[in-house]
Write an enzyme that holds these catalytic residues in place. Structure first.
Site, PDB file in Angstrom:
ATOM      1  N   LYS A  53      47.246 -56.215  19.722  1.00  0.00           N
ATOM      2  CA  LYS A  53      46.188 -56.796  20.700  1.00  0.00           C
ATOM      3  C   LYS A  53      47.111 -56.904  22.255  1.00  0.00           C
ATOM      4  O   LYS A  53      46.475 -56.530  23.173  1.00  0.00           O
ATOM      5  CB  LYS A  53      45.958 -58.303  20.626  1.00  0.00           C
ATOM      6  CG  LYS A  53      44.643 -58.594  19.517  1.00  0.00           C
ATOM      7  CD  LYS A  53      44.409 -59.744  19.057  1.00  0.00           C
ATOM      8  CE  LYS A  53      43.435 -59.888  17.949  1.00  0.00           C
ATOM      9  NZ  LYS A  53      43.346 -61.017  17.082  1.00  0.00           N
ATOM     10  N   GLN A  97      45.022 -66.668  16.508  1.00  0.00           N
ATOM     11  CA  GLN A  97      44.980 -65.758  15.267  1.00  0.00           C
ATOM     12  C   GLN A  97      44.609 -66.645  13.845  1.00  0.00           C
ATOM     13  O   GLN A  97      45.472 -67.597  13.523  1.00  0.00           O
ATOM     14  CB  GLN A  97      46.177 -65.043  15.276  1.00  0.00           C
ATOM     15  CG  GLN A  97      46.160 -64.185  14.081  1.00  0.00           C
ATOM     16  CD  GLN A  97      45.094 -62.991  14.417  1.00  0.00           C
ATOM     17  OE1 GLN A  97      44.874 -62.625  15.390  1.00  0.00           O
ATOM     18  NE2 GLN A  97      44.586 -62.476  13.302  1.00  0.00           N
ATOM     19  N   ASP A 120      36.854 -64.957  20.894  1.00  0.00           N
ATOM     20  CA  ASP A 120      36.378 -64.651  19.639  1.00  0.00           C
ATOM     21  C   ASP A 120      34.921 -65.127  19.292  1.00  0.00           C
ATOM     22  O   ASP A 120      34.394 -64.794  18.145  1.00  0.00           O
ATOM     23  CB  ASP A 120      37.493 -65.286  18.684  1.00  0.00           C
ATOM     24  CG  ASP A 120      38.265 -64.361  17.780  1.00  0.00           C
ATOM     25  OD1 ASP A 120      38.002 -63.184  17.900  1.00  0.00           O
ATOM     26  OD2 ASP A 120      39.219 -65.047  17.040  1.00  0.00           O
TER      27      ASP A 120
END
Ligand code: NAD
Length: 295
Positions: A53, A97, A120
């Site tokens: 990422k 995460q 997200d």
């Protein structure tokens, strides 16, 4: 003849368009989007994912901020970091995460992220907006599935879509996205009766289960399109470990119109959609138009 739905190539094209969008808002508005990624603990798969990422964020011309915290970080410390990032004007997107260490309440942390920085799309407010059809930040893997389907099929109106799996991060949001495209959606799961018969009705099958090669070739209707989200590591016949999806790929390719491979299908779409979300979040925060290259 079946087509390989090449998510790797599509994702590379999307990242290029994101890079163009970053250039446009840089030259027209003097803004450089920033994406912060928070990793707590040492999960090897998460470390690889976070590294990728960071690399791809920089490659498209955005600022990448990485926060690596030890496994024993307290919930309070993590919430304090999210609060700092929420208030940092250089940070337009925040991704924590998952999975988090077990002593931390995941939903508390996710719901502490500013809704307009929740790239997200897991904040309960973004989930609610997705359900009622308001502008929101859409979860990345489901968004990637939809892009591949629209690219391959075009108009999805009236298609019978069967989603296998009802998780909050894939199955449920994919179902909502396909409903928004006017598909007739069936959500199947571990308690579904006669799953093969349910799948055989489908023009579109999205498999998001995590059971290696669960979906057999004779579950697929001739001419259907199959999106395989699953990723499992298994031992091949040669004894070497390999990645497989939730679909028996070779058998599905015999009957389907198109199938996403694993690896190289849905997987690469996730980060590309995350980068796109970061640009969208930046534009909304500054009240500027989202460059048409990514809409
Ligand atoms: P999950 O474990 O949260 O959910 C799995 C779902 O599958 C559940 O709803 C369950 O009801 C259903 N299920 C389990 N066994 C079943 C069976 N035998 N028959 C029918 N349904 C069954 O999983 P998830 O987080 O949604 O992930 C699913 C898969 O997708 C995993 O392999 C994961 O690694 C992969 N994944 C890939 C990406 C990506 O490509 N970027 C992103 C997210 C998840």
């Amino acid at each position: 003849m079946s087509t390989v739905i090449d998510g790797k190539a599509f994702a590379a094209g999307l990242r290029e368009r994101v890079a163009q969008a970053v250039k446009i808002i840089g030259s027209q508005n003097g803004i450089k989007p920033g994406l912060a990624v928070v990793l707590a603990g040492e999960d090897p798969a998460s470390q690889v994912y976070v590294r990728n990422k960071g690399k791809q964020t920089a490659e498209v011309g955005m600022n990448s901020f990485e926060h690596k915290l030890p496994m024993d970080t307290s919930e309070r410390e993590l919430l304090a970091l999210v609060a700092r990032l929420n208030n940092d004007a250089a940070v337009n997107g925040i991704l924590v995460q998952l999975p988090l260490p077990t002593h931390i309440d995941e939903s508390k942390v996710i719901n502490s992220i500013r809704v307009d920085k929740d790239v997200d799309g897991f904040h309960v407010e973004n989930v609610g907006k997705l359900f009622i059809g308001e502008d929101s930040l859409v979860p990345c893997t489901p968004a990637g599935c939809l892009m591949l389907l629209k690219d391959h099929i075009g108009d999805l109106t009236g298609k019978n879509a069967v989603i296998v799996g009802r998780s909050n991060i894939v199955g449920k949001p994919v179902s909502v996205l396909l409903l928004r495209e006017h598909c007739t959606v069936t959500i199947a799961h571990s308690r579904t009766r006669d799953l093969p018969a349910v799948c055989r009705q489908a023009d579109i099958v999205v498999a998001a289960v995590g059971v290696p090669e669960l979906v057999k070739g004779d579950w697929i209707k001739s001419g259907a399109v199959v999106i395989d989200v699953g990723i499992s590591r298994v031992k091949g016949k040669d004894g070497k470990s390999k990645l497989v999806g939730d679909v028996d790929y070779a058998a599905a390719m015999e009957v389907a119109d198109g199938v996403t491979p694993v690896p190289g299908g849905v997987g690469p779409m996730t980060i590309a959609c995350l980068l796109r979300n970061a640009v969208i979040a930046t534009c909304r925060q500054h009240g500027i138009e989202i460059p048409s290259v990514i809409t």
